[in-house]
Scaffold this motif. Structure first.
Motif, mmCIF file in Angstrom:
data_model
loop_
_atom_site.group_PDB
_atom_site.id
_atom_site.type_symbol
_atom_site.label_atom_id
_atom_site.label_comp_id
_atom_site.label_asym_id
_atom_site.label_seq_id
_atom_site.Cartn_x
_atom_site.Cartn_y
_atom_site.Cartn_z
ATOM 1 N N PHE A 144 -9.102 -0.897 4.676
ATOM 2 C CA PHE A 144 -9.244 -0.212 3.397
ATOM 3 C C PHE A 144 -10.432 0.743 3.408
ATOM 4 N N TRP A 173 -9.241 4.351 1.753
ATOM 5 C CA TRP A 173 -9.347 4.149 0.309
ATOM 6 C C TRP A 173 -9.294 5.443 -0.508
ATOM 7 N N SER A 226 0.600 1.064 -7.669
ATOM 8 C CA SER A 226 -0.318 0.582 -6.639
ATOM 9 C C SER A 226 0.168 -0.697 -5.970
ATOM 10 N N TRP A 247 -3.340 -9.825 -1.593
ATOM 11 C CA TRP A 247 -4.223 -8.672 -1.433
ATOM 12 C C TRP A 247 -3.723 -7.483 -2.249
ATOM 13 N N LYS A 289 -5.710 -5.671 -5.452
ATOM 14 C CA LYS A 289 -6.008 -4.239 -5.449
ATOM 15 C C LYS A 289 -5.369 -3.543 -6.645
ATOM 16 N N TYR A 343 -7.057 -1.236 -9.815
ATOM 17 C CA TYR A 343 -6.606 0.105 -10.153
ATOM 18 C C TYR A 343 -5.878 0.120 -11.510
#
Length: 277
Positions: free
Chosen positions: A42, A46, A96, A135, A139, A143
Motif C-alpha cells: 500500500f 496509495w 473502494s 484488509w 481500507k 475511505y
C-alpha cells in the motif's frame, strides 16, 4: 505460518477440516501476515487508490452540490449538500471495496499466483479469504467515512451517532469485498469485470437513495431496493448523521450482517473450487 508443507498437499482439497480444533488460533497469524503484506504494498500505490476511492466521490459531491443546490433546496427535510454527502459514504465504500475485491483478487489468483504461494503454507482457503476481505473492508471503512468531512463543511453538526458510521462502513465494505472476490471467480476473463461494474454496480447506486430519495420511485422500485445492501447502508448512515434512528434501523443492520455471511460463504466456496479443485 512458519511450517512449510508441500504445495500439492495444501492444494489437494482433502481434509480441509482437519484443523477445525485450531481455527480459533490459526486465523489471526494469517490475518497479520496478509495485513503486513498489504501495508508494504500500500505504501507504493496509495496515491492512485486514494484518488479513485476518495477524490472521485468528493468530486461528485462538489459537482452535484454546486449544480443542484439552487434547484433542490432540501431532501427529506435536510439541506441537499448534507443529504448528498452522507449518501456518498455508501458509494465510497462500494467503490473502494468491490473493485479491489474483483480486480486485485482476479489478478492475484489468475496471473500473479499469490494465492497459490499462500496455500503452499498450512493455510486454508477460508482463512485466506477472510484475511484478504478484512484488509479491504478496513481500507474501505477509512475511505468511506471521508465524505462526512464534506458534510461537516456543509453544516452537518457533530453528533454521537456518527461514531457508529465507521463500523457500518466496515460491515458494508466486508460484504462487498467478499462479493467482489466471489464475482472474480465466476468470470472467464478480466474484461467481464468491467461489464459487471457498468451493468450492475451503477444501477445499484441509483437504487440506493444516494442522490435522491426513493419515495418518488414506483412501488416496485422501492420494493426492489429492499434487496440492495447499499440502500440499507445509506439509510443507516443518514439516520446516524441526522440523529434520526428508529427501530427499523435494526433491520438494516441485520440485513448487512446476513449479506456478509452469505457473501463469505459464496466467496469461500468459489475460491476453493478455483484454487483446489
Amino acid at each position: 505460518m512458519t511450517r512449510a508443507i508441500p504445495a500439492s498437499s495444501a492444494r489437494s482439497g482433502e481434509d480441509t477440516g482437519a484443523r477445525d480444533d485450531e481455527q480459533d488460533t490459526v486465523l489471526w497469524p494469517v490475518v497479520r501476515a496478509v495485513w503486513l503484506r498489504e501495508l508494504l504494498l500500500f505504501r507504493r500505490y496509495w496515491p492512485a487508490v486514494t484518488f479513485g476511492s476518495l477524490v472521485e466521490p468528493l468530486i461528485y459531491i462538489g459537482g452535484f452540490s454546486l449544480g443542484f443546490r439552487r434547484l433542490i433546496g432540501t431532501a427529506t427535510g435536510q439541506p441537499y449538500p448534507q443529504f448528498l454527502s452522507t449518501g456518498m459514504v455508501a458509494t465510497a465504500i462500494l467503490f473502494s471495496s468491490v473493485f479491489t475485491g474483483m480486480f486485485e483478487t482476479y489478478n492475484r489468483r489468475r496471473y500473479q499466483k499469490v494465492y497459490d504461494a499462500v496455500l503452499s503454507r498450512p493455510v486454508n482457503v477460508w482463512e485466506l479469504v477472510s484475511a484478504e476481505a478484512s484488509w479491504i473492508a478496513a481500507k474501505s471503512a477509512v475511505y468511506g467515512s471521508a465524505p462526512l468531512l464534506v458534510a461537516f463543511a456543509a453544516g452537518l453538526p457533530l453528533r454521537a451517532g456518527l461514531l457508529l458510521v465507521p463500523p457500518i462502513a466496515l460491515l458494508t465494505g466486508l460484504g462487498f469485498a467478499l462479493c467482489g472476490m466471489w464475482v472474480s471467480c465466476l468470470v472467464p476473463a478480466a474484461d467481464w469485470l468491467r461489464l459487471i461494474a457498468s451493468g450492475f454496480l451503477t444501477p445499484l447506486v441509483m437504487a440506493a437513495g444516494v442522490f435522491f430519495p426513493l419515495t418518488g420511485l414506483p412501488g416496485w422500485a422501492r420494493t426492489a431496493a429492499l434487496a440492495n445492501p447499499l440502500y440499507h447502508c445509506t439509510e443507516l448512515v443518514r439516520h446516524l448523521s441526522f440523529d434520526a434512528l428508529h427501530p427499523g434501523d435494526a433491520g438494516h443492520a441485520a440485513f448487512l450482517a446476513v449479506f456478509c455471511a452469505v457473501a463469505w460463504c459464496l466467496a469461500v466456496s468459489t475460491m476453493r473450487r478455483r484454487l483446489l479443485d
